[in-house]
Design a protein around this motif. Structure first.
Motif, PDB file in Angstrom:
ATOM      1  N   LEU A 295       9.976  44.135  -5.008  1.00  0.00           N
ATOM      2  CA  LEU A 295       8.807  44.445  -5.840  1.00  0.00           C
ATOM      3  C   LEU A 295       8.984  43.859  -7.245  1.00  0.00           C
ATOM      4  O   LEU A 295       8.032  43.338  -7.838  1.00  0.00           O
ATOM      5  CB  LEU A 295       8.620  45.963  -5.906  1.00  0.00           C
ATOM      6  CG  LEU A 295       7.291  46.468  -6.447  1.00  0.00           C
ATOM      7  CD1 LEU A 295       6.119  45.939  -5.617  1.00  0.00           C
ATOM      8  CD2 LEU A 295       7.255  47.999  -6.442  1.00  0.00           C
ATOM      9  N   ALA A 305       2.024  45.597 -10.055  1.00  0.00           N
ATOM     10  CA  ALA A 305       2.599  46.024  -8.768  1.00  0.00           C
ATOM     11  C   ALA A 305       3.507  47.244  -8.904  1.00  0.00           C
ATOM     12  O   ALA A 305       3.783  47.923  -7.917  1.00  0.00           O
ATOM     13  CB  ALA A 305       3.361  44.863  -8.125  1.00  0.00           C
ATOM     14  N   TRP A 306       3.968  47.563 -10.135  1.00  0.00           N
ATOM     15  CA  TRP A 306       4.834  48.741 -10.321  1.00  0.00           C
ATOM     16  C   TRP A 306       4.162  50.010  -9.815  1.00  0.00           C
ATOM     17  O   TRP A 306       4.831  50.960  -9.417  1.00  0.00           O
ATOM     18  CB  TRP A 306       5.218  48.911 -11.799  1.00  0.00           C
ATOM     19  CG  TRP A 306       4.065  49.201 -12.703  1.00  0.00           C
ATOM     20  CD1 TRP A 306       3.279  48.291 -13.343  1.00  0.00           C
ATOM     21  CD2 TRP A 306       3.544  50.484 -13.057  1.00  0.00           C
ATOM     22  NE1 TRP A 306       2.299  48.915 -14.070  1.00  0.00           N
ATOM     23  CE2 TRP A 306       2.450  50.271 -13.915  1.00  0.00           C
ATOM     24  CE3 TRP A 306       3.891  51.792 -12.747  1.00  0.00           C
ATOM     25  CZ2 TRP A 306       1.693  51.304 -14.453  1.00  0.00           C
ATOM     26  CZ3 TRP A 306       3.145  52.835 -13.290  1.00  0.00           C
ATOM     27  CH2 TRP A 306       2.063  52.590 -14.126  1.00  0.00           C
ATOM     28  N   TRP A 309       5.309  51.632  -6.561  1.00  0.00           N
ATOM     29  CA  TRP A 309       6.702  52.037  -6.347  1.00  0.00           C
ATOM     30  C   TRP A 309       6.887  53.514  -5.960  1.00  0.00           C
ATOM     31  O   TRP A 309       7.610  53.814  -4.992  1.00  0.00           O
ATOM     32  CB  TRP A 309       7.566  51.655  -7.555  1.00  0.00           C
ATOM     33  CG  TRP A 309       9.020  51.980  -7.339  1.00  0.00           C
ATOM     34  CD1 TRP A 309       9.811  52.749  -8.127  1.00  0.00           C
ATOM     35  CD2 TRP A 309       9.853  51.563  -6.241  1.00  0.00           C
ATOM     36  NE1 TRP A 309      11.075  52.836  -7.607  1.00  0.00           N
ATOM     37  CE2 TRP A 309      11.131  52.111  -6.450  1.00  0.00           C
ATOM     38  CE3 TRP A 309       9.635  50.781  -5.112  1.00  0.00           C
ATOM     39  CZ2 TRP A 309      12.196  51.919  -5.571  1.00  0.00           C
ATOM     40  CZ3 TRP A 309      10.691  50.581  -4.224  1.00  0.00           C
ATOM     41  CH2 TRP A 309      11.947  51.139  -4.456  1.00  0.00           C
ATOM     42  N   GLN A 312       6.127  53.903  -2.296  1.00  0.00           N
ATOM     43  CA  GLN A 312       7.099  53.140  -1.472  1.00  0.00           C
ATOM     44  C   GLN A 312       8.427  53.883  -1.422  1.00  0.00           C
ATOM     45  O   GLN A 312       9.059  54.017  -0.374  1.00  0.00           O
ATOM     46  CB  GLN A 312       7.361  51.763  -2.092  1.00  0.00           C
ATOM     47  CG  GLN A 312       6.471  50.669  -1.580  1.00  0.00           C
ATOM     48  CD  GLN A 312       7.019  49.297  -2.027  1.00  0.00           C
ATOM     49  OE1 GLN A 312       8.218  49.062  -2.100  1.00  0.00           O
ATOM     50  NE2 GLN A 312       6.119  48.398  -2.350  1.00  0.00           N
TER      51      GLN A 312
END
Ligand SMILES: Cc1cc2nc3c(=O)[nH]c(=O)nc-3n(C[C@H](O)[C@H](O)[C@H](O)COP(=O)(O)OP(=O)(O)OC[C@H]3O[C@@H](n4cnc5c(N)ncnc54)[C@H](O)[C@@H]3O)c2cc1C
Length: 373
Positions: A295, A305-306, A309, A312
């Protein structure tokens, strides 16, 4: 390296695996590690089958050469004990594992800066203790500084939530003849205030690691006395325990209030931990570290895109941590451990199946040729 795209703080299993996958994805990566490698770490040194599969998945299986295959767990309380079968995991000293993982990261072009501690700031910059006047500005910082790391203290929102009655850890390396510990078998002794495990490592020495209530450790007179009392008849050379260099950890069961922010991902123990009874922490660190590295590399072109997290991370470890916690809570009572030992003797298959299920590799992960099913 003055312009890394990804900075990784900490070179334990989480940080090294994050660095490896970020570099595999093409990022310029720098690891900053406070200690000089190889460095000691309080740990049971048993890597679960899932952890082995995690290393295979990122092409790092070779770091486990000379590791001792584990095929049994000896559960004991007082004078009662029983051996349960367990396959798929290995024992390897943390000195060897962590130094080899860092070397593996270097082979992908990762720059590893040792003996340097790092700090992250709210604007996403990172300062190194060696040169605070020259902050780094990576696209992403992966924080993998473990339970005792303080690299996020300057940023509000990342504080720890520590379970009030959490146990702490302690451990040491002992010479070969100190404890009756068969190669390939984990010895696990449970007492009222905690438990202690022992395993023989690749060079024959014995790793001892324990989780204990802090007040019980004080009452016992310190780590050597506590380990001696709990290991009981398995101690062959009490003097070796007295002479050992014991190390401690902060409170074990904890979680971070927040796991990500713009340009920051938190992984491994730095993201949260539960008591180590099932010996899966390194497997969780490897899985979450490898995912965080991928990532982090993606954040070079997709800074938002953080946001993915936290979910995920949850998907990778939530179920396993709940199970570990449930087992640790159940086995807080030596009475229940006595029952489990009786059950293991009467119906070894039933409890053996339960022991096999702990730390098993995910069903989609291929098993190496020749390995036991
Ligand atoms: C008693 C005990 C027994 C255990 N037994 C097992 C077991 O048998 N099997 C298992 O899988 N797991 C076990 N664990 C858990 C396992 O040790 C951890 O889950 C694992 O080490 C987590 O890896 P990590 O990379 O997140 O953190 P760590 O391995 O703790 O690595 C963090 C690194 O960050 C560095 N660092 C810290 N702060 C900074 C900073 N500011 N700047 C730069 N570097 C920094 C540290 O020096 C360290 O090298 C056990 C734990 C305990 C306490």
């Amino acid at each position: 390296m003055t312009d890394p795209e990804v900075v990784v703080i900490g070179s334990g299993p989480a940080g090294a695996c994050a660095a490896i996958t970020a570099a595999q994805a093409g990022a310029r990566v720098m690891i900053v590690e406070r200690a000089a490698l190889p460095r000691p770490k309080v740990c049971g040194c048993c890597l679960s089958d899932a952890g082995v599969a995690g290393l295979e998945a990122i092409g790092a299986r070779d770091v486990l050469h000379e590791a001792v295959p584990i095929d049994a767990v000896r559960l004991a309380t007082g004078t009662r004990e029983a051996s349960l079968p367990r396959t798929g995991g290995v024992a390897l000293s943390r000195e060897a594992l962590d130094a080899r993982l860092a070397a593996h990261a270097r082979s992908y072009g990762v720059f590893v800066l040792e003996r340097t501690s790092a700090r992250v700031h709210a604007d996403g910059t990172v300062t190194l203790a060696s040169d605070p006047a020259a902050p780094l500005r990576p696209a992403c910082t992966v924080v993998a500084d473990g339970l005792g790391g303080a690299s996020l203290v300057d940023i509000p929102g990342f504080q720890w939530r520590i379970e009030p009655r959490s146990r702490m850890g302690f451990g040491a390396m002992l010479p070969a003849g100190a404890v009756d510990c068969v190669r390939g078998e984990i010895r696990m002794h449970v007492a009222h205030a905690g438990y202690v495990g022992a395993v023989r490592l690749e060079d024959g020495s014995i790793d001892v690691a324990a989780a204990v209530r802090p007040e019980a450790l004080r009452a016992a007179g310190g780590p050597a006395a506590c380990a001696r009392a709990w290991l009981g008849h398995a101690v062959l050379d009490p003097g070796a325990l007295d002479a050992a260099r014991w190390r401690g950890t902060p409170a074990l069961t904890r979680r971070r209030a927040c796991l990500a922010a713009p340009r920051i991902l938190v992984t491994g123990d730095a993201a949260g931990y539960v008591e180590p009874f099932t010996g899966e922490g390194m497997g969780w660190a490897i899985a979450t570290g490898a995912a965080a590295g991928r990532l982090a590399a993606a954040m070079r072109s997709a800074p938002d895109a953080w946001r993915a997290w936290p979910s995920q991370h949850r998907a990778l470890v939530r179920v396993q941590r709940l199970r570990c916690r449930a087992i640790a809570l159940t086995l807080r009572s030596p009475l229940l451990v006595t029952g489990a030992i009786a059950c293991a003797r009467a119906a070894p298959r039933a409890l053996g199946a339960a022991a096999h299920a702990v730390g098993r590799r995910p069903s989609h992960a291929p098993r190496p040729a020749g390995a036991a099913a």
